[in-house]
Design a protein around this motif. Structure first.
Motif, mmCIF file in Angstrom:
data_model
loop_
_atom_site.group_PDB
_atom_site.id
_atom_site.type_symbol
_atom_site.label_atom_id
_atom_site.label_comp_id
_atom_site.label_asym_id
_atom_site.label_seq_id
_atom_site.Cartn_x
_atom_site.Cartn_y
_atom_site.Cartn_z
ATOM 1 N N ASP A 146 -46.620 39.714 67.395
ATOM 2 C CA ASP A 146 -46.206 40.649 66.344
ATOM 3 C C ASP A 146 -47.439 41.222 65.643
ATOM 4 N N PHE A 147 -47.207 42.115 64.673
ATOM 5 C CA PHE A 147 -48.304 42.813 63.998
ATOM 6 C C PHE A 147 -49.283 41.839 63.349
ATOM 7 N N ASN A 148 -48.765 40.875 62.600
ATOM 8 C CA ASN A 148 -49.642 39.942 61.879
ATOM 9 C C ASN A 148 -50.473 39.089 62.831
ATOM 10 N N GLN A 149 -49.869 38.669 63.945
ATOM 11 C CA GLN A 149 -50.608 37.865 64.920
ATOM 12 C C GLN A 149 -51.730 38.674 65.563
ATOM 13 N N ARG A 150 -51.450 39.934 65.858
ATOM 14 C CA ARG A 150 -52.485 40.790 66.452
ATOM 15 C C ARG A 150 -53.613 41.057 65.460
ATOM 16 N N LYS A 151 -53.254 41.367 64.240
ATOM 17 C CA LYS A 151 -54.274 41.652 63.222
ATOM 18 C C LYS A 151 -55.168 40.434 63.005
ATOM 19 N N GLU A 152 -54.559 39.256 62.985
ATOM 20 C CA GLU A 152 -55.321 38.018 62.803
ATOM 21 C C GLU A 152 -56.262 37.773 63.986
ATOM 22 N N ALA A 153 -55.777 38.033 65.201
ATOM 23 C CA ALA A 153 -56.595 37.824 66.406
ATOM 24 C C ALA A 153 -57.791 38.770 66.424
ATOM 25 N N TYR A 154 -57.576 40.024 66.033
ATOM 26 C CA TYR A 154 -58.679 40.995 66.021
ATOM 27 C C TYR A 154 -59.666 40.738 64.887
ATOM 28 N N ALA A 155 -59.210 40.036 63.845
ATOM 29 C CA ALA A 155 -60.112 39.727 62.725
ATOM 30 C C ALA A 155 -61.050 38.575 63.055
ATOM 31 N N CYS A 156 -60.787 37.874 64.158
ATOM 32 C CA CYS A 156 -61.637 36.745 64.556
ATOM 33 C C CYS A 156 -63.016 37.245 65.011
ATOM 34 N N ASP A 157 -63.968 36.330 65.031
ATOM 35 C CA ASP A 157 -65.316 36.667 65.498
ATOM 36 C C ASP A 157 -65.296 37.065 66.970
ATOM 37 N N ILE A 158 -64.451 36.381 67.751
ATOM 38 C CA ILE A 158 -64.375 36.614 69.197
ATOM 39 C C ILE A 158 -62.909 36.757 69.570
ATOM 40 N N THR A 159 -62.571 37.793 70.329
ATOM 41 C CA THR A 159 -61.179 38.033 70.724
ATOM 42 C C THR A 159 -61.093 38.195 72.238
#
Length: 451
Positions: free
Chosen positions: A161-174
């Motif tokens: 979902d949107f929140n999971q994607r946003k959180e993943a892209y906010a990581c140092d490494i994706t």
């Protein structure tokens, strides 16, 4: 003459390898300093590197120390120590080039070196793989190493979902697949507010199997569609008409360009069967377009090769992997034309809302690198299109495998007979053999021949 000039001027690849080997030697020199560190002091190096970057040092300045930290952390967390040639491969990737490394040389571990180094900037690093399995496996396995060193790791796969994607892209490494990164980019460009975007600015990406993604699939368009208004009735009409047209008489096919076009006699036949005076009149533009789609569906799109019919739906077969691509549809009316050809319910056609090719998407990264076992043959394309140079990295040990030259056959039948003969000979010695094909039909044909 070529070999003489190379000896006279020196091989450029050899020169680059020599320079990188000197850096690898220096990393070996300072390695004992990091072996002595406790886990806490080793982890503290991450914050130290970030502070030094903020004070004006560059990534190249801290590269030897950062690589030494990753190597030592890998020994402790993964039980794997980077070989010197893997250090060279890491330097190559950091400099925005393509590292050509033989299968089995540990490209996944090589990537951890430049990934860690570039993630220290806080701008994000994307590691692109060809399927969800590899993205998940690598993010979990290598994520242990990054997490140990104080960096966060995210994973982009389908059905987030949107929140999971946003959180993943906010990581140092994706980690993620080329398709997922591309579609998220398209969706981000359709939002009405910046807060609805999931991706950050495209900073640095390492593409695994880079020849497959950036060359073979380079011009494959990713498309986000919406519902269209066109009627579906004409698809059924044309699906009944095109089988009456004769190849090379009523239409021609360009196999190389993968295009099909009706001839004058073909147009005349279609006009007569449809009962229209001129197919090129303004009011018949839609029919003219649908004729092209219907011809292509009939003459160029083959069941169980390009698509399969499953549960009353047309499912596309990925031409590169042979996997079924559920939820994907051909554009420009082709999918509807195939549905009509197969006698299925024709779903209402969609219109393109956003589209991008892999080639255009990956060229938007600030820095791009790649790795594969086979890239040198496409080096000119990599340089011309992406500005990426290919550097063959020597194996850690002399290669034991024998890479035989390609065999060319005059006909498909002759090739298949040779494949079967080779498989039978190896089977009799107890040696397993993997036969790769590009379609379900080819797999079934070879399977039948092996029975």
């Amino acid at each position: 003459m070529l070999s003489f000039l190379q000896r006279l001027l020196g091989n450029n690849n050899a020169k680059e390898i020599k320079k990188m080997r000197a850096i690898a030697d220096y990393i070996n020199e300072i390695e004992p300093n990091y072996v002595k560190l406790s886990d806490a002091n080793l982890v503290a190096k991450t914050d130290e590197f970030k502070r030094r970057l903020q004070k004006g040092e560059t990534l190249d300045d801290i590269l030897p120390e950062a690589f030494a930290v990753v190597r030592e952390a890998s020994k402790r967390v993964l039980g794997m120590r980077h070989f010197d040639v893997q250090l060279i491969g890491g330097i190559c990737l950091h400099r925005g080039n393509i590292a050509e490394m033989r299968t089995g040389e540990g490209k996944t571990l090589v990537a951890t070196l430049p990934v860690y180094l570039n993630a220290l900037t806080g701008n994000g690093v994307h590691v692109v793989t060809v399927n969800d399995y590899l993205a998940t496996r690598d993010s979990e396995q290598m994520g242990r190493l990054y997490n140990f060193l104080g960096l966060s790791t995210g994973l982009i796969v389908a059905n987030l979902d949107f929140n999971q994607r946003k959180e993943a892209y906010a990581c140092d490494i994706t980690y993620g697949t080329n398709n997922e990164f591309g579609f998220d980019y398209l969706r981000d460009n359709m939002v009405s507010d910046v807060s609805q975007m999931v991706q950050r600015p495209l900073n640095y990406a390492i593409v695994d199997e880079v020849d497959s993604i950036l060359i073979d699939e380079a011009r494959t368009p990713l498309i986000i569609s919406g519902p269209g208004q066109r009627s579906t009735d004409n698809y059924y009409k044309l699906a009944k008409i095109v089988p009456h047209l004769v190849k090379d008489e009523d239409y021609t096919i360009d196999e190389k360009q993968k295009t099909i076009a009706p001839t004058d006699s073909g147009i005349a036949k279609v006009e007569k069967m449809l009962g229209v005076e001129n197919l090129y009149d303004t009011e018949n533009i839609e029919l003219n377009h649908l004729l092209g789609a219907s011809l292509r569906a009939y003459a160029m799109m083959h069941r169980d090769t390009d698509y399969v019919v499953k549960d009353g739906e047309v499912v596309i077969v990925d031409e590169f992997t042979g996997r079924l691509m559920f939820g994907r549809r051909y554009s420009d009316g082709l999918h509807q034309a195939i549905e009509a050809k197969e006698g299925l319910k024709v779903e209402r056609e969609s219109q393109t809302l956003a589209s991008v090719t892999f080639q255009n998407y990956f060229r938007m990264y600030k820095k791009l690198a790649g790795m594969t076992g086979t890239a040198k043959t496409e080096e000119k394309e990599f340089i011309d299109i992406y500005g990426l140079e290919v550097l063959p990295i020597p194996p850690n040990k002399p290669l034991a495998r024998v890479d035989l030259p390609d065999q060319i056959f005059k006909t498909k039948a002759a090739k298949y007979r040779a494949v079967v003969r080779n498989a039978v000979e190896r089977h009799q010695t107890g040696q397993p053999i993997l036969i790769g094909t590009t379609s379900i039909t080819q797999s079934e044909e070879l399977s039948d021949m092996l029975l």
